[in-house]
Design an enzyme around this catalytic site. Structure first.
Site, PDB file in Angstrom:
ATOM      1  N   LYS A  80       0.837  -1.197   0.000  1.00 18.20           N
ATOM      2  CA  LYS A  80       0.000   0.000   0.000  1.00 18.20           C
ATOM      3  C   LYS A  80       0.875   1.252   0.000  1.00 18.20           C
ATOM      4  O   LYS A  80       1.919   1.288   0.668  1.00 18.20           O
ATOM      5  CB  LYS A  80      -0.896  -0.032   1.237  1.00 18.20           C
ATOM      6  CG  LYS A  80      -1.923   1.068   1.358  1.00 18.20           C
ATOM      7  CD  LYS A  80      -2.743   0.836   2.642  1.00 18.20           C
ATOM      8  CE  LYS A  80      -3.740   1.948   2.899  1.00 18.20           C
ATOM      9  NZ  LYS A  80      -4.482   1.704   4.173  1.00 18.20           N
ATOM     10  N   SER A 155      -9.342   1.796   4.008  1.00 13.04           N
ATOM     11  CA  SER A 155      -8.503   2.567   3.118  1.00 13.04           C
ATOM     12  C   SER A 155      -7.617   1.699   2.226  1.00 13.04           C
ATOM     13  O   SER A 155      -7.011   2.209   1.276  1.00 13.04           O
ATOM     14  CB  SER A 155      -7.628   3.531   3.929  1.00 13.04           C
ATOM     15  OG  SER A 155      -6.773   2.823   4.807  1.00 13.04           O
ATOM     16  N   SER A 179      -9.629  -0.884   7.888  1.00 11.03           N
ATOM     17  CA  SER A 179      -9.046  -0.646   6.568  1.00 11.03           C
ATOM     18  C   SER A 179      -8.387  -1.857   5.921  1.00 11.03           C
ATOM     19  O   SER A 179      -7.984  -1.784   4.767  1.00 11.03           O
ATOM     20  CB  SER A 179      -8.033   0.500   6.638  1.00 11.03           C
ATOM     21  OG  SER A 179      -8.695   1.722   6.846  1.00 11.03           O
TER      22      SER A 179
END
Length: 462
Positions: A80, A155, A179
């Site tokens: 990420k 997220s 997330s």
């Protein structure tokens, strides 16, 4: 060559270590798949292909020379964009950080590379990683591979979408309010939130985190298969001196009483009938596997945990967060922070200090409950995956979404590990259930998750 996506991460690594499968072949096949499928979903937003091929060829050379390839030998992984990877911008989905180039890998990534993992791309998130949706001005919008009308979650939405599309076996994600678990749920894959301190994380590129993220934010894996999560956790974990919260705790613990608490409506939330049905299915699967599943009448409070989580995360230095969101010009971040602006103004030093006493009482209550019930089965969310950008439809919509997320927001404040397991995809709409365990007992979540997975099956996009 065997399609790497037909193999588990453990099978793939074993073949690469034995030399029957070359890391460069696996990496090339994965990068070709990224080239074909990623343009439609925009899950991977930073290209690491050249470095991936160099790393794969170097790994093959070490193995040919008789060196051990590592537990993750040749396994394609994604990272990420919130995490440092040497040579790439740690953007966290913002234009403000587009030139923030990392000079070192985050410690979890050092661990994974040491075990032979190959990073095939870096995945998208919302600006500042605030939302359960994954769009931003810098990298654009990530789509759900099952249904473009639904959010891929956030997220770690890029991680969830990449995993569902087969763009790597194991994806790195982060979780402070769901997330990891929510993108896994929304994209029809599996996602593990580890105990804080289990997976070391530190970004040399930026300042140390505020107190809320230090206490509650974790890094962890998403994958299509639960055993891939297990291997990913093994590869990420370990003590690291640059993460003051990391701890060298064994990955497995002693046997426990096989009791499960089925909590259909944590905090009294109004849960979607399909989710309730899948919880009942999961309960029956666990019963058939030898677990004693009960519905206790008394469950510790989770709503207060949500309230404290909001104050420790969003209200701390709220004015600075809102100013940054406005400078970035991101509508999702502005909407969320504006929603809690008045609340944040009421947090003074005495109130903030009192949060920690309340937090300690809640943690004590939940730990006592988990002695009697070492596993809790509950929803990931009270609703099926949200429509894309549904949080931008005004304050009433935002309030409803946060109400639906009570089962996942409260868990980080309590310091507990939790696993999101896909229970199926119907008409392009994924669903799932959540397993929660005592601190450091990710192994209980994973063991039960594998039992559920065998019944629920895997659900790649059609």
């Amino acid at each position: 060559m065997t399609d790497p996506n037909d193999l588990t991460a453990r099978e793939l690594a074993a073949r690469v270590r034995s030399g029957t499968l070359k890391a460069r072949e696996v990496t090339r096949a994965t990068l070709d798949r990224v080239a074909r499928l990623n343009p439609a979903i925009n899950a991977i937003v930073q290209d690491t292909g050249e470095e991936a091929m160099r790393d794969a060829e170097a790994l093959d050379a070490r193995i040919a020379a008789g060196e051990e390839g590592g537990a993750l030998a040749g396994v394609p992984v994604t990272v990420k964009v919130i995490a440092d990877q040497k040579g790439y911008a740690t953007t966290n989905g913002t234009t403000l950080a587009k030139d923030l180039i990392a000079t070192e890998d985050s410690p979890f990534l050092r661990n994974m590379r040491a075990q032979g993992a190959i990073v095939v791309g870096r995945t998208n998130c919302p600006a500042f990683s605030y939302r359960w949706f994954s769009s931003n001005k810098l990298h654009g919008t990530t789509s759900n591979p099952h249904n473009p009308g639904l959010t891929p979650g956030g997220s770690s939405g890029g991680a969830g979408a990449a995993t569902a599309a087969g763009l790597g076996h194991i994806a790195h994600g982060t979780d402070i309010a769901g997330s990891i678990r929510y993108p896994a749920y929304a994209c029809g894959v599996q996602g593990l939130r580890p105990t804080p301190g289990r997976v070391p994380a530190f970004n040399q590129s930026g300042p140390d985190r505020a107190i809320g993220p230090q206490l509650m934010a974790v890094a962890g894996p998403l994958a299509r298969r639960v055993d891939d999560l297990r291997l990913g956790l093994e590869g990420m974990s370990g003590y690291a001196p640059d993460d003051p919260w990391s701890a060298p705790v064994p990955l497995t613990g002693p046997a426990v009483a096989p009791r499960v608490a089925l909590v259909k409506r944590p905090g009294g939330i109004d849960t979607d009938p399909r989710i309730l049905e899948d919880l009942e299915r999961a309960a029956e699967v666990l019963r058939n596997a030898g677990w004693q599943v009960e519905e206790p009448t008394q469950v510790p409070d989770i709503r207060e945990a949500v309230e404290l989580q909001i104050d420790l995360w969003l209200s701390d230095a709220h004015s600075d967060k809102l100013a940054a969101a406005k400078l970035e010009g991101d509508p999702g971040a502005i909407a969320l922070l504006s929603f809690y602006e008045e609340r944040a103004r009421g947090i003074d030093l005495a109130t903030f200090s009192a949060l920690f006493s309340r937090r300690a009482r809640l943690i004590r209550a939940w730990r006592a409950f988990l002695v009697d019930y070492p596993l809790v089965l509950m929803p990931v969310s009270a609703e099926l995956p949200f429509a894309q950008d549904e949080d931008l439809r005004g304050p009433e919509a935002l309030a409803r979404l946060w109400e639906a997320q009570v089962p996942q927001i409260g868990i980080p404040l309590l310091g507990l590990p939790a696993l999101s397991v896909c229970s199926g995809v119907e008409a392009g709409v994924p669903c799932g259930v959540q397993l929660v365990a005592p601190p450091w007992r990710e192994d209980l979540c994973l063991d039960a998750g594998e039992v559920l997975e065998r019944s629920f099956g895997l659900h790649p996009p059609g």
